[in-house]
Write a protein that holds these residues in place. Structure first.
Motif, PDB file in Angstrom:
ATOM      1  N   LEU A 134       0.842  -1.177   0.000  1.00  0.00           N
ATOM      2  CA  LEU A 134       0.000   0.000   0.000  1.00  0.00           C
ATOM      3  C   LEU A 134       0.886   1.239   0.000  1.00  0.00           C
ATOM      4  CD1 LEU A 134      -2.815   1.283   0.239  1.00  0.00           C
ATOM      5  CD2 LEU A 134      -2.653   0.954   2.721  1.00  0.00           C
ATOM      6  N   ASN A 135       0.865   1.974  -1.133  1.00  0.00           N
ATOM      7  CA  ASN A 135       1.760   3.135  -1.277  1.00  0.00           C
ATOM      8  C   ASN A 135       3.206   2.747  -0.962  1.00  0.00           C
ATOM      9  OD1 ASN A 135      -0.434   4.837  -1.915  1.00  0.00           O
ATOM     10  ND2 ASN A 135      -0.873   5.110   0.262  1.00  0.00           N
ATOM     11  N   GLU A 136       3.611   1.600  -1.490  1.00  0.00           N
ATOM     12  CA  GLU A 136       4.968   1.048  -1.373  1.00  0.00           C
ATOM     13  C   GLU A 136       5.266   0.448   0.002  1.00  0.00           C
ATOM     14  OE1 GLU A 136       6.574   0.717  -4.011  1.00  0.00           O
ATOM     15  OE2 GLU A 136       5.508   2.119  -5.278  1.00  0.00           O
ATOM     16  N   GLU A 137       4.337   0.519   0.947  1.00  0.00           N
ATOM     17  CA  GLU A 137       4.564  -0.043   2.276  1.00  0.00           C
ATOM     18  C   GLU A 137       4.008  -1.463   2.336  1.00  0.00           C
ATOM     19  OE1 GLU A 137       3.208   0.894   6.867  1.00  0.00           O
ATOM     20  OE2 GLU A 137       3.451   2.569   5.456  1.00  0.00           O
ATOM     21  N   LYS A 138       4.800  -2.387   2.899  1.00  0.00           N
ATOM     22  CA  LYS A 138       4.436  -3.796   2.937  1.00  0.00           C
ATOM     23  C   LYS A 138       3.526  -4.100   4.123  1.00  0.00           C
ATOM     24  CE  LYS A 138       6.603  -8.405   2.838  1.00  0.00           C
ATOM     25  NZ  LYS A 138       7.905  -9.116   2.830  1.00  0.00           N
ATOM     26  N   HIS A 139       2.425  -4.840   3.851  1.00  0.00           N
ATOM     27  CA  HIS A 139       1.469  -5.217   4.901  1.00  0.00           C
ATOM     28  C   HIS A 139       1.171  -6.714   4.802  1.00  0.00           C
ATOM     29  CE1 HIS A 139       0.220  -1.062   6.079  1.00  0.00           C
ATOM     30  NE2 HIS A 139       0.574  -0.798   4.838  1.00  0.00           N
ATOM     31  N   PRO A 140       1.908  -7.558   5.526  1.00  0.00           N
ATOM     32  CA  PRO A 140       1.592  -8.993   5.526  1.00  0.00           C
ATOM     33  C   PRO A 140       0.298  -9.230   6.313  1.00  0.00           C
ATOM     34  CG  PRO A 140       3.816  -8.545   6.367  1.00  0.00           C
ATOM     35  CD  PRO A 140       3.084  -7.250   6.350  1.00  0.00           C
ATOM     36  N   LEU A 141      -0.583 -10.061   5.766  1.00  0.00           N
ATOM     37  CA  LEU A 141      -1.849 -10.364   6.428  1.00  0.00           C
ATOM     38  C   LEU A 141      -2.005 -11.868   6.579  1.00  0.00           C
ATOM     39  CD1 LEU A 141      -4.417  -8.024   4.589  1.00  0.00           C
ATOM     40  CD2 LEU A 141      -3.147  -7.564   6.685  1.00  0.00           C
ATOM     41  N   GLU A 142      -2.475 -12.283   7.743  1.00  0.00           N
ATOM     42  CA  GLU A 142      -2.776 -13.691   7.977  1.00  0.00           C
ATOM     43  C   GLU A 142      -4.226 -13.804   8.425  1.00  0.00           C
ATOM     44  OE1 GLU A 142      -1.060 -13.764  12.541  1.00  0.00           O
ATOM     45  OE2 GLU A 142       0.165 -14.565  10.912  1.00  0.00           O
ATOM     46  N   ALA A 143      -4.689 -15.030   8.641  1.00  0.00           N
ATOM     47  CA  ALA A 143      -6.085 -15.242   9.022  1.00  0.00           C
ATOM     48  C   ALA A 143      -6.443 -14.407  10.255  1.00  0.00           C
ATOM     49  CB  ALA A 143      -6.327 -16.726   9.296  1.00  0.00           C
ATOM     50  N   GLY A 144      -7.593 -13.730  10.171  1.00  0.00           N
ATOM     51  CA  GLY A 144      -8.037 -12.883  11.268  1.00  0.00           C
ATOM     52  C   GLY A 144      -7.630 -11.431  11.122  1.00  0.00           C
ATOM     53  N   LYS A 145      -6.785 -11.127  10.122  1.00  0.00           N
ATOM     54  CA  LYS A 145      -6.322  -9.755   9.909  1.00  0.00           C
ATOM     55  C   LYS A 145      -7.044  -9.142   8.706  1.00  0.00           C
ATOM     56  CE  LYS A 145      -3.291  -9.975  13.220  1.00  0.00           C
ATOM     57  NZ  LYS A 145      -3.457  -9.185  14.468  1.00  0.00           N
ATOM     58  N   LEU A 146      -7.031  -7.804   8.659  1.00  0.00           N
ATOM     59  CA  LEU A 146      -7.651  -7.115   7.529  1.00  0.00           C
ATOM     60  C   LEU A 146      -6.867  -5.865   7.178  1.00  0.00           C
ATOM     61  CD1 LEU A 146      -9.189  -4.355   8.639  1.00  0.00           C
ATOM     62  CD2 LEU A 146     -10.902  -5.971   9.401  1.00  0.00           C
ATOM     63  N   ILE A 147      -7.197  -5.304   6.025  1.00  0.00           N
ATOM     64  CA  ILE A 147      -6.626  -4.025   5.623  1.00  0.00           C
ATOM     65  C   ILE A 147      -7.687  -3.248   4.852  1.00  0.00           C
ATOM     66  CG2 ILE A 147      -5.650  -4.849   3.420  1.00  0.00           C
ATOM     67  CD1 ILE A 147      -3.233  -2.978   4.017  1.00  0.00           C
ATOM     68  N   LEU A 148      -7.712  -1.944   5.064  1.00  0.00           N
ATOM     69  CA  LEU A 148      -8.639  -1.060   4.363  1.00  0.00           C
ATOM     70  C   LEU A 148      -7.857  -0.222   3.356  1.00  0.00           C
ATOM     71  CD1 LEU A 148     -11.534   0.977   5.882  1.00  0.00           C
ATOM     72  CD2 LEU A 148      -9.906   2.101   4.355  1.00  0.00           C
ATOM     73  N   ILE A 149      -8.359  -0.195   2.125  1.00  0.00           N
ATOM     74  CA  ILE A 149      -7.752   0.584   1.051  1.00  0.00           C
ATOM     75  C   ILE A 149      -8.636   1.794   0.783  1.00  0.00           C
ATOM     76  CG2 ILE A 149      -6.848   0.555  -1.304  1.00  0.00           C
ATOM     77  CD1 ILE A 149      -5.556  -1.491   0.595  1.00  0.00           C
ATOM     78  N   ASN A 150      -8.069   2.975   0.866  1.00  0.00           N
ATOM     79  CA  ASN A 150      -8.824   4.196   0.628  1.00  0.00           C
ATOM     80  C   ASN A 150      -8.997   4.466  -0.861  1.00  0.00           C
ATOM     81  OD1 ASN A 150      -9.406   5.663   3.259  1.00  0.00           O
ATOM     82  ND2 ASN A 150      -7.241   5.157   3.515  1.00  0.00           N
ATOM     83  N   SER A 151      -9.941   5.314  -1.185  1.00  0.00           N
ATOM     84  CA  SER A 151     -10.124   5.768  -2.561  1.00  0.00           C
ATOM     85  C   SER A 151      -8.828   6.390  -3.075  1.00  0.00           C
ATOM     86  CB  SER A 151     -11.251   6.806  -2.603  1.00  0.00           C
ATOM     87  OG  SER A 151     -11.356   7.386  -3.867  1.00  0.00           O
ATOM     88  N   ASN A 152      -8.463   6.010  -4.296  1.00  0.00           N
ATOM     89  CA  ASN A 152      -7.301   6.569  -5.004  1.00  0.00           C
ATOM     90  C   ASN A 152      -5.953   6.124  -4.462  1.00  0.00           C
ATOM     91  OD1 ASN A 152      -9.230   7.945  -6.453  1.00  0.00           O
ATOM     92  ND2 ASN A 152      -8.857   9.916  -5.477  1.00  0.00           N
ATOM     93  N   GLU A 153      -5.910   5.176  -3.536  1.00  0.00           N
ATOM     94  CA  GLU A 153      -4.632   4.695  -3.024  1.00  0.00           C
ATOM     95  C   GLU A 153      -4.076   3.612  -3.951  1.00  0.00           C
ATOM     96  OE1 GLU A 153      -4.158   5.323   1.700  1.00  0.00           O
ATOM     97  OE2 GLU A 153      -5.351   3.578   1.119  1.00  0.00           O
ATOM     98  N   ILE A 154      -2.813   3.750  -4.292  1.00  0.00           N
ATOM     99  CA  ILE A 154      -2.154   2.774  -5.170  1.00  0.00           C
ATOM    100  C   ILE A 154      -1.779   1.546  -4.349  1.00  0.00           C
ATOM    101  CG2 ILE A 154      -0.310   2.434  -6.832  1.00  0.00           C
ATOM    102  CD1 ILE A 154      -2.272   4.777  -7.410  1.00  0.00           C
ATOM    103  N   HIS A 155      -2.182   0.375  -4.827  1.00  0.00           N
ATOM    104  CA  HIS A 155      -1.879  -0.833  -4.071  1.00  0.00           C
ATOM    105  C   HIS A 155      -1.691  -2.026  -4.996  1.00  0.00           C
ATOM    106  CE1 HIS A 155      -6.251  -0.648  -4.545  1.00  0.00           C
ATOM    107  NE2 HIS A 155      -6.294  -1.971  -4.390  1.00  0.00           N
ATOM    108  N   SER A 156      -0.992  -3.026  -4.500  1.00  0.00           N
ATOM    109  CA  SER A 156      -0.830  -4.296  -5.215  1.00  0.00           C
ATOM    110  C   SER A 156      -0.942  -5.424  -4.192  1.00  0.00           C
ATOM    111  CB  SER A 156       0.520  -4.351  -5.938  1.00  0.00           C
ATOM    112  OG  SER A 156       1.593  -4.243  -5.009  1.00  0.00           O
ATOM    113  N   ILE A 157      -1.146  -6.640  -4.688  1.00  0.00           N
ATOM    114  CA  ILE A 157      -1.395  -7.786  -3.806  1.00  0.00           C
ATOM    115  C   ILE A 157      -0.573  -8.972  -4.286  1.00  0.00           C
ATOM    116  CG2 ILE A 157      -3.161  -9.224  -2.727  1.00  0.00           C
ATOM    117  CD1 ILE A 157      -5.218  -7.152  -3.983  1.00  0.00           C
TER     118      ILE A 157
END
Length: 275
Positions: free
Chosen positions: A52-75
């Motif tokens: 998210l905006n070049e910052e790494k966010h590892p997610l495992e079961a039970g975790k979440l992430i919110l992406i805002n409008s117009n935010e650049i992201h990859s998965i």
């Protein structure tokens, strides 16, 4: 810019879209992209990684992430996973916009993530099962999500840089929203440019630069998405589906459908009946 705009259209009859992440089988990468909707990923099983905006966010079961409008992201999803995704049109939050048409949410909150993740799981399974009264249950959970977002996740103080960066894509966001509202009409580049006070050449360059697609192709993508939904969920003739969704003829619809799916709409409809 090395990223693309993603077209998001709510599920039929609902003000949002809920589904399982398409990279659930693993060995999947979704390159950098952006969209106007708010998007929440809740990992139910397995793991994946967000950038998210070049910052790494590892997610495992039970975790979440919110992406805002117009935010650049990859998965990146190298492993199998089961992830519920909720996409909420930005206009749902209009009453909470700042004077600059700006609203932002925290990507996660330790004190509320478990509750929000549970609501997404409830939304997904309710939508899949569609038991008696499912529409009411869906909307109940959905409004709980909206309440939680504006009460707990909303960031009330934003840096000027964040507001400025968001404006780069906000203009195109408003234009694409207008196109989704008027796609059934005979939309022309010149007409849309005039509505927003731009020259046709400037608007054309804007699409190429920020959406990596030209105006006409984007409009056809909107029409095809809605036409496919009508084709598969009604008994309407192909001619009616075409005209209902802005195509000039059934031939034009069939041509676009074949380009994307490799078969004709009539063949897809026959296959659906046989299932």
């Amino acid at each position: 810019m090395e990223f693309q705009h993603e077209l998001i259209i709510p599920d039929e009859g609902l003000p949002f879209k809920i589904f399982l992440f398409e990279g659930g089988n693993g060995q999947y990468v979704r390159e950098k992209h952006w969209h106007t909707s708010i998007e929440i990923f809740a990992v139910l099983e397995g793991r994946l990684t967000f950038y998210l905006n070049e910052e790494k966010h590892p997610l495992e079961a039970g975790k979440l992430i919110l992406i805002n409008s117009n935010e650049i992201h990859s998965i990146h999803a190298p492993e199998a996973n089961k992830t519920a995704v909720l996409q909420i049109p930005l206009k749902q939050f209009e009453n909470y916009f700042t004077a600059q048409r700006y609203i932002r949410f925290s990507p996660s909150r330790e004190d509320a993530d478990a509750e929000l993740s549970g609501l997404l799981e409830k939304l997904y399974y309710t939508y899949e099962q569609k038991a008696a009264g499912w529409e009411f249950q869906m909307m109940s959970a959905y409004y709980q999500v909206l309440y939680l977002l504006v009460k707990t996740y909303r960031i009330t103080e934003a840096a000027e840089k964040d507001i400025r960066d968001s404006r780069h894509l906000d203009t195109l966001s408003r234009i694409t929203s207008y196109m989704r509202e008027h796609y059934r009409e005979d939309l022309k580049l010149n007409d849309v440019a005039e509505v927003f006070g731009y020259s046709p050449a400037y608007l054309s360059r804007m699409f190429q630069k920020y959406a990596k697609i030209n105006f006409k192709a984007y409009l056809q993508e909107i029409r095809l998405t809605y036409a496919c939904r009508e084709l598969m969920n009604t008994d309407h003739t192909i001619s009616r589906v075409a005209l209902d969704n802005g195509f000039c003829s059934s031939r034009a619809f069939a041509s676009e459908y074949r380009k994307k799916y490799g078969c004709l709409p009539s063949e897809a409809k026959i296959e659906k009946r046989q299932k």
